[in-house]
Design a protein around this motif. Sequence first.
Motif, mmCIF file in Angstrom:
data_model
loop_
_atom_site.group_PDB
_atom_site.id
_atom_site.type_symbol
_atom_site.label_atom_id
_atom_site.label_comp_id
_atom_site.label_asym_id
_atom_site.label_seq_id
_atom_site.Cartn_x
_atom_site.Cartn_y
_atom_site.Cartn_z
ATOM 1 N N THR A 164 -44.828 21.936 -20.512
ATOM 2 C CA THR A 164 -46.172 22.504 -20.446
ATOM 3 C C THR A 164 -46.927 21.914 -19.255
ATOM 4 N N ALA A 165 -46.799 20.618 -19.036
ATOM 5 C CA ALA A 165 -47.502 19.978 -17.911
ATOM 6 C C ALA A 165 -47.034 20.558 -16.579
ATOM 7 N N GLU A 166 -45.707 20.758 -16.428
ATOM 8 C CA GLU A 166 -45.191 21.338 -15.189
ATOM 9 C C GLU A 166 -45.705 22.766 -15.011
ATOM 10 N N PHE A 167 -45.672 23.543 -16.088
ATOM 11 C CA PHE A 167 -46.184 24.909 -16.012
ATOM 12 C C PHE A 167 -47.657 24.893 -15.623
ATOM 13 N N ASN A 168 -48.453 24.032 -16.264
ATOM 14 C CA ASN A 168 -49.884 23.979 -15.973
ATOM 15 C C ASN A 168 -50.139 23.663 -14.508
ATOM 16 N N ASN A 169 -49.376 22.745 -13.937
ATOM 17 C CA ASN A 169 -49.547 22.409 -12.520
ATOM 18 C C ASN A 169 -49.213 23.600 -11.629
ATOM 19 N N MET A 208 -53.281 29.938 -9.316
ATOM 20 C CA MET A 208 -54.661 30.415 -9.425
ATOM 21 C C MET A 208 -55.428 30.129 -8.131
ATOM 22 N N GLN A 209 -55.167 28.956 -7.528
ATOM 23 C CA GLN A 209 -55.846 28.621 -6.280
ATOM 24 C C GLN A 209 -55.396 29.548 -5.153
ATOM 25 N N VAL A 210 -54.098 29.836 -5.091
ATOM 26 C CA VAL A 210 -53.580 30.749 -4.068
ATOM 27 C C VAL A 210 -54.199 32.139 -4.248
ATOM 28 N N LEU A 211 -54.273 32.600 -5.496
ATOM 29 C CA LEU A 211 -54.882 33.915 -5.742
ATOM 30 C C LEU A 211 -56.362 33.918 -5.365
ATOM 31 N N GLN A 212 -57.065 32.829 -5.660
ATOM 32 C CA GLN A 212 -58.482 32.722 -5.267
ATOM 33 C C GLN A 212 -58.613 32.815 -3.748
ATOM 34 N N ASP A 213 -57.738 32.090 -3.034
ATOM 35 C CA ASP A 213 -57.773 32.104 -1.569
ATOM 36 C C ASP A 213 -57.472 33.497 -1.029
ATOM 37 N N ARG A 214 -56.481 34.167 -1.604
ATOM 38 C CA ARG A 214 -56.122 35.510 -1.160
ATOM 39 C C ARG A 214 -57.244 36.500 -1.463
ATOM 40 N N LYS A 215 -57.931 36.271 -2.556
ATOM 41 C CA LYS A 215 -59.057 37.133 -2.925
ATOM 42 C C LYS A 215 -60.127 37.066 -1.827
ATOM 43 N N HIS A 228 -46.971 28.273 -22.175
ATOM 44 C CA HIS A 228 -48.119 29.014 -21.652
ATOM 45 C C HIS A 228 -49.369 28.865 -22.516
ATOM 46 N N ASN A 229 -49.299 28.086 -23.580
ATOM 47 C CA ASN A 229 -50.403 28.003 -24.545
ATOM 48 C C ASN A 229 -51.740 27.603 -23.945
ATOM 49 N N GLU A 230 -51.744 26.812 -22.885
ATOM 50 C CA GLU A 230 -52.998 26.333 -22.305
ATOM 51 C C GLU A 230 -53.463 27.167 -21.110
ATOM 52 N N ALA A 231 -52.730 28.213 -20.771
ATOM 53 C CA ALA A 231 -53.025 28.987 -19.563
ATOM 54 C C ALA A 231 -54.437 29.542 -19.563
ATOM 55 N N HIS A 232 -54.919 30.006 -20.714
ATOM 56 C CA HIS A 232 -56.269 30.598 -20.759
ATOM 57 C C HIS A 232 -57.328 29.608 -20.301
#
Length: 162
Positions: A21-26, A32-39, A60-64
């Motif tokens: 979960t920690a690896e997924f979260n990272n 999310m940062q890349v998508l923000q930058d592309r936005k 993926h439980n903490e993704a939200h």
Amino acid sequence: MHLQTKGGPGHPPHEAKDITTAEFNNIFKELMQVLQDRKVEAGLKRTEHFIICIDGATVHNEAHSLLPRGWQLLPHPPHSPECNKPIEHAHGQMDQKMHSWLLEWRDTHGNQNPTPQQCKDKCKDFFTALPASKIAADINSLPDTWRAVVAAGGNYIAPNLS
């Protein structure tokens, strides 16, 4: 986003590594940062946001809680590859082709493994050869599939949509 988290046809269990979960979260935060930058680069308004679709895997439980303000997670039933057809279809085909290629390689090279670069090159060749029409057909079918998932409250949907 697609992360292979367990072994499959091209990934024998002894080579598989479950993602934590920690690896997924990272990784998810970086995405999310890349998508923000592309936005910003695309000139989208600050009020425009993305809807992210990920499956119901435990990692993926903490993704939200990692989403930028205003972004949403689309409900996605666990074990439903039909909700992400372009990736799942390509991934399944690549697994089969890479597995066959690896067996052929080992037969002709004395049971030795190819280098990581040779594997990357083979993957690149595979993705370059994918027919754009097949990818487009998969993408065009997704809205109906996602509407069915939303109508089912994020529960499993009939496989006839895949």
